[in-house]
Design an enzyme around this catalytic site. Structure first.
Site, mmCIF file in Angstrom:
data_model
loop_
_atom_site.group_PDB
_atom_site.id
_atom_site.type_symbol
_atom_site.label_atom_id
_atom_site.label_comp_id
_atom_site.label_asym_id
_atom_site.label_seq_id
_atom_site.Cartn_x
_atom_site.Cartn_y
_atom_site.Cartn_z
ATOM 1 N N ASP A 149 0.806 -1.231 0.000
ATOM 2 C CA ASP A 149 0.000 0.000 0.000
ATOM 3 C C ASP A 149 0.835 1.275 0.000
ATOM 4 O OD1 ASP A 149 1.043 0.030 2.532
ATOM 5 O OD2 ASP A 149 -0.846 -0.466 3.536
ATOM 6 N N GLU A 202 3.171 2.122 2.283
ATOM 7 C CA GLU A 202 3.870 2.365 3.556
ATOM 8 C C GLU A 202 5.146 1.543 3.603
ATOM 9 O OE1 GLU A 202 1.439 1.759 7.012
ATOM 10 O OE2 GLU A 202 -0.159 3.046 6.260
ATOM 11 N N ASP A 220 23.006 33.407 -11.469
ATOM 12 C CA ASP A 220 21.991 34.278 -10.856
ATOM 13 C C ASP A 220 22.552 34.887 -9.563
ATOM 14 O OD1 ASP A 220 21.874 32.196 -8.989
ATOM 15 O OD2 ASP A 220 20.076 31.321 -9.887
ATOM 16 N N LYS A 232 18.926 36.692 -13.088
ATOM 17 C CA LYS A 232 17.947 35.729 -13.633
ATOM 18 C C LYS A 232 16.536 36.143 -13.242
ATOM 19 C CE LYS A 232 17.418 31.474 -11.653
ATOM 20 N NZ LYS A 232 17.902 30.148 -11.264
HETATM 21 C C1 R5P Z 1 18.212 28.649 -7.518
HETATM 22 O O1 R5P Z 1 18.422 29.826 -7.477
HETATM 23 C C2 R5P Z 1 19.323 27.665 -7.633
HETATM 24 O O2 R5P Z 1 20.537 28.229 -7.265
HETATM 25 C C3 R5P Z 1 19.448 27.110 -9.036
HETATM 26 O O3 R5P Z 1 19.882 28.111 -9.921
HETATM 27 C C4 R5P Z 1 18.145 26.555 -9.509
HETATM 28 O O4 R5P Z 1 17.581 25.715 -8.539
HETATM 29 C C5 R5P Z 1 18.349 25.799 -10.794
HETATM 30 O O5 R5P Z 1 17.128 25.333 -11.245
HETATM 31 P P1 R5P Z 1 16.952 24.810 -12.694
HETATM 32 O O6 R5P Z 1 18.067 23.836 -12.975
HETATM 33 O O7 R5P Z 1 15.601 24.129 -12.679
HETATM 34 O O8 R5P Z 1 16.966 25.978 -13.623
#
Ligand code: R5P
Length: 294
Positions: free
Chosen positions: A37, A39, A169, A192
């Protein structure tokens, strides 16, 4: 350290047994039986030392969190007095604020849960963005945050001549800056905008990457769209090569293909999550962190 138990699950045996050897811990398999199930039932060795370590990395975290809860509570019943969690990838850290009323702040809830189960938590590059320290996310006495960024910086230097590190980013700037500082490398950070789970817009900063060996460095690759889009832009801007170095290889089923199709030459990751792309081991650093605890 000899004598402390290292509790681990079968699907993480390879990494856990390496850690047991390095850290001189007694490996103790947690057996799991799956019921029809959905679990499952766990069984820990009935004799454990007073100090123990539980190893579990939290990719695909939902079942693993139940495993952690059941195993940690049972370890206490078996007499463990000091329990350390070694969780190389710590999930649910990205949701650190409610953007709209009612939105769940999973970082706080998972952090509080772990703090209620363990005396110490050791992890690697948790995704802390608006929170300054691991102790704030997991309020335990010993919250140890190891950074793989200098290790990835060292790998970059070994693999490419005069690499240019780029963070895709703003959140990656903490890791890129550390990796670059450790090896006096050029670095820059892009911006980003996330449009959806599999859709991002990236803007490169003003810089000259023409003819350079660029390495994109980040904590997590999940769908791969962040790295793929950044790589496309960097190659269009004249980069000679683009490689990728990330701490946590979360990769969904299409991510690696997407990243390669974007023109990335090599993908290197750490063994926080076992994956064929693993090129750096965080286990020596975890062993060092454990030496003060068990
Ligand atoms: C978020 O800011 C993380 O540092 C990564 O940049 C993010 O999780 C990457 O996600 P994905 O590969 O889906 O673009």
């Amino acid at each position: 350290m000899a004598g402390a138990s290292l509790l681990y699950f079968k699907n993480e045996a390879e990494t856990a047994l390496k850690l047991a050897k390095l850290a001189d811990l007694e490996p103790c398999l947690i057996e799991r039986h799956d019921f029809p199930d959905g679990e499952f039932k766990l069984k820990l060795p009935s004799v454990l030392s007073h100090k123990a370590v539980l190893f579990h990395t939290l990719d695909h975290p939902n079942e693993k969190l139940i495993e952690l809860l059941l195993a940690a509570k049972t370890a206490r019943q078996l007499g463990v007095q000091h329990l350390t969690l070694v969780v190389p990838y710590l999930a649910y850290m990205r949701q650190d604020i409610a953007f709209v009323p009612g939105e769940v702040v999973s970082q706080r809830i998972i952090g509080d849960l772990l703090a209620s189960l363990f005396e110490a938590v050791i992890t690697v590059d948790p995704h802390l963005h608006r929170v300054a320290s691991l102790e704030q996310a997991i309020p335990v006495k010993n919250a140890i945050n190891i950074s793989a960024a200098p290790m990835l910086g060292e790998l970059a230097v070994e693999k490419r001549a005069h690499p240019f590190l780029i963070g895709p980013d703003e959140e990656s700037s903490q890791w890129v800056a550390q990796a670059a500082a450790a090896h006096q490398l050029d670095y820059a950070v892009a911006t980003k905008t996330r449009l959806g789970d599999r859709s991002v817009e990236i803007h490169l900063p003003a810089m000259d990457v023409k003819g350079r060996a660029v390495i994109l460095l980040d904590d997590i690759a999940s769908s791969g769209h962040t790295l793929a889009r950044a790589a496309e832009l960097l190659l269009a801007a004249g980069a000679k090569t683009v490689d990728v170095a990330v701490t946590h290889a979360l990769f969904d089923s299409q991510a690696e293909d997407l990243i390669k199709r974007a023109g990335v030459s090599q993908v290197w990751t750490t063994d926080c999550i076992a994956h064929p792309s693993n090129a750096v081991s965080v286990l020596p650093a975890i062993t060092q962190a454990l030496s003060g605890l068990v």
